[in-house]
Scaffold this motif. Sequence first.
Motif, PDB file in Angstrom:
ATOM      1  N   GLU A 235       0.820  -1.211   0.000  1.00  0.00           N
ATOM      2  CA  GLU A 235       0.000   0.000   0.000  1.00  0.00           C
ATOM      3  C   GLU A 235       0.855   1.263   0.000  1.00  0.00           C
ATOM      4  O   GLU A 235       0.582   2.210  -0.740  1.00  0.00           O
ATOM      5  N   VAL A 239       1.517   4.371  -3.039  1.00  0.00           N
ATOM      6  CA  VAL A 239       1.379   5.814  -2.833  1.00  0.00           C
ATOM      7  C   VAL A 239       2.663   6.531  -3.239  1.00  0.00           C
ATOM      8  O   VAL A 239       2.628   7.558  -3.931  1.00  0.00           O
ATOM      9  N   THR A 244      -1.944   5.040 -10.020  1.00  0.00           N
ATOM     10  CA  THR A 244      -3.276   5.588 -10.267  1.00  0.00           C
ATOM     11  C   THR A 244      -4.319   4.961  -9.357  1.00  0.00           C
ATOM     12  O   THR A 244      -4.361   3.734  -9.196  1.00  0.00           O
ATOM     13  N   ASP A 245      -5.146   5.796  -8.753  1.00  0.00           N
ATOM     14  CA  ASP A 245      -6.254   5.322  -7.940  1.00  0.00           C
ATOM     15  C   ASP A 245      -7.415   5.003  -8.882  1.00  0.00           C
ATOM     16  O   ASP A 245      -8.132   5.907  -9.333  1.00  0.00           O
ATOM     17  N   ASP A 246      -7.581   3.727  -9.220  1.00  0.00           N
ATOM     18  CA  ASP A 246      -8.588   3.325 -10.205  1.00  0.00           C
ATOM     19  C   ASP A 246     -10.001   3.684  -9.771  1.00  0.00           C
ATOM     20  O   ASP A 246     -10.835   4.073 -10.595  1.00  0.00           O
ATOM     21  N   ARG A 247     -10.281   3.536  -8.464  1.00  0.00           N
ATOM     22  CA  ARG A 247     -11.627   3.846  -7.975  1.00  0.00           C
ATOM     23  C   ARG A 247     -11.960   5.317  -8.207  1.00  0.00           C
ATOM     24  O   ARG A 247     -13.042   5.656  -8.704  1.00  0.00           O
ATOM     25  N   LEU A 248     -11.018   6.197  -7.889  1.00  0.00           N
ATOM     26  CA  LEU A 248     -11.257   7.629  -8.058  1.00  0.00           C
ATOM     27  C   LEU A 248     -11.277   8.004  -9.536  1.00  0.00           C
ATOM     28  O   LEU A 248     -12.053   8.871  -9.963  1.00  0.00           O
ATOM     29  N   TRP A 269      -3.575  10.561  -8.472  1.00  0.00           N
ATOM     30  CA  TRP A 269      -2.653   9.977  -7.499  1.00  0.00           C
ATOM     31  C   TRP A 269      -2.891  10.601  -6.131  1.00  0.00           C
ATOM     32  O   TRP A 269      -3.449  11.679  -6.001  1.00  0.00           O
ATOM     33  N   ARG A 270      -2.429   9.882  -5.115  1.00  0.00           N
ATOM     34  CA  ARG A 270      -2.632  10.319  -3.743  1.00  0.00           C
ATOM     35  C   ARG A 270      -1.505  11.246  -3.292  1.00  0.00           C
ATOM     36  O   ARG A 270      -0.334  10.983  -3.545  1.00  0.00           O
ATOM     37  N   HIS A 276      -6.211  13.615  -2.876  1.00  0.00           N
ATOM     38  CA  HIS A 276      -5.718  13.152  -4.170  1.00  0.00           C
ATOM     39  C   HIS A 276      -5.582  14.333  -5.121  1.00  0.00           C
ATOM     40  O   HIS A 276      -6.286  15.340  -4.987  1.00  0.00           O
ATOM     41  N   GLU A 302     -12.456  13.672  -2.081  1.00  0.00           N
ATOM     42  CA  GLU A 302     -11.041  13.311  -1.984  1.00  0.00           C
ATOM     43  C   GLU A 302     -10.159  14.095  -2.957  1.00  0.00           C
ATOM     44  O   GLU A 302      -8.950  14.130  -2.807  1.00  0.00           O
TER      45      GLU A 302
END
Length: 313
Positions: A235, A239, A244-248, A269-270, A276, A302
Motif C-alpha cells: 500500500e 502511494v 493511479t487510484d482506479d476507484r477515483l 494519485w494520492r 488526491h 477526496e
Amino acid sequence: MQPTSSAHEHIYLGADHDRNTRRTLWVVLLTAAMMAAEIIAGYLTGSMALLADGFHMATHAGALAISVGAYVFARRHARDTRFSFGTGKVGDLAGFASALALAGVSIGIGAESLWRLARPTAVQFGEAIAIAAIGLAVNIASALLLARHGHGHAHHGDEHAHQHSHGGDHRHADDGHDNNLRSAYIHVLADALTSVLAIGALLAGLYLGWTWLDPLMGVVGAAVIARWSYSLLRETSAVLLDVTDDRLARRIRHALDGDGTRIDDLHVWRIGPAAHAAIVSVSAPARVSQTALREKLAAIAELKHLTLEHRIA
C-alpha cells in the motif's frame, strides 16, 4: 530559512495529524520505558530472557520513533514550497520504512524459532510467562492509545479553498487513511501477537510439557507479521510511486460523462491522507464551459488538487 508561500499553499495533512502525533509519541515513551526497565532488570538479575525482550522492544521503539519523526517533519515543512504537493506523503514514506523493519523482525523471529525447533533449549517458563504478560499489557495500552475514534475535524490552519488560473481547486475534508498511524499500530499488534502466542505456548509447556509449541508459535507469529508487512509495503509503495487510484479515476470518468465530453488524458494519485490530485485533459463542445466541468467534479471530496485542461471538440 525554508521557502514559504502564502499565495498557493499545498497543505494535505490528515485532519487528525497533530492528535496522531501525540498518540504515537505516548506509545514511543511507553515502549521505551518498558524497554529500559527490562534491560536494567536483565542486567541486575542476569536474565537473558529479560535482556532479549528488552532489545526486541528497542527495535519497535525505534520504528515507532520514525513515525513520530515523520509527523513532526510533515507539520514543520507543511508550507515549504520545495515540496510540490506538500508533505502529505511523508507518512507513507515512514510507513514504508516501518514495513521494512517489520519484515526484518519477522525474518528474525522465524529464523530463531526454526533454530529452536531443530535444537530445543531449556525454558524458564515462570519468568518467561511474566515477561510476556507485562509486554502484552504494554501493547494493549499502546493499542488503545493508537485506536481511532472517528476522523476528527479539520484544523483551521489547514482549511483553504481557492482556484488556480489553470483550473485547479483545493478543498479540505476529513482525515483519511493514515499509513503512518497504521504502521505504528501494526508494530504494536505484532508485539501483542507474539506475546499472546508466547503466553499460550509457555503455559502449554509448563503444564503439558509441550516445549516444542513455543518455537512453533514463533514460526506462526513470524508468518502473520510477514503478511502484515507485505500488506503495508504494497500500500505505501503504491502511494510513493504515484500509482493511479482506479476507484477515483472511475468516479471522475463517470462525473464527466455526457454532453459530448471526452477524456483524452487522466492522471490520479494520492498526495496525503484522503487527499488526491488529478490532471484531466478533456475535449468538449463549446457550450460546455470549464466551470461546468469543475462543478461536476466538486462532489468528489477526496479530490483536493485539480488541474483541468479543456479543449473545444
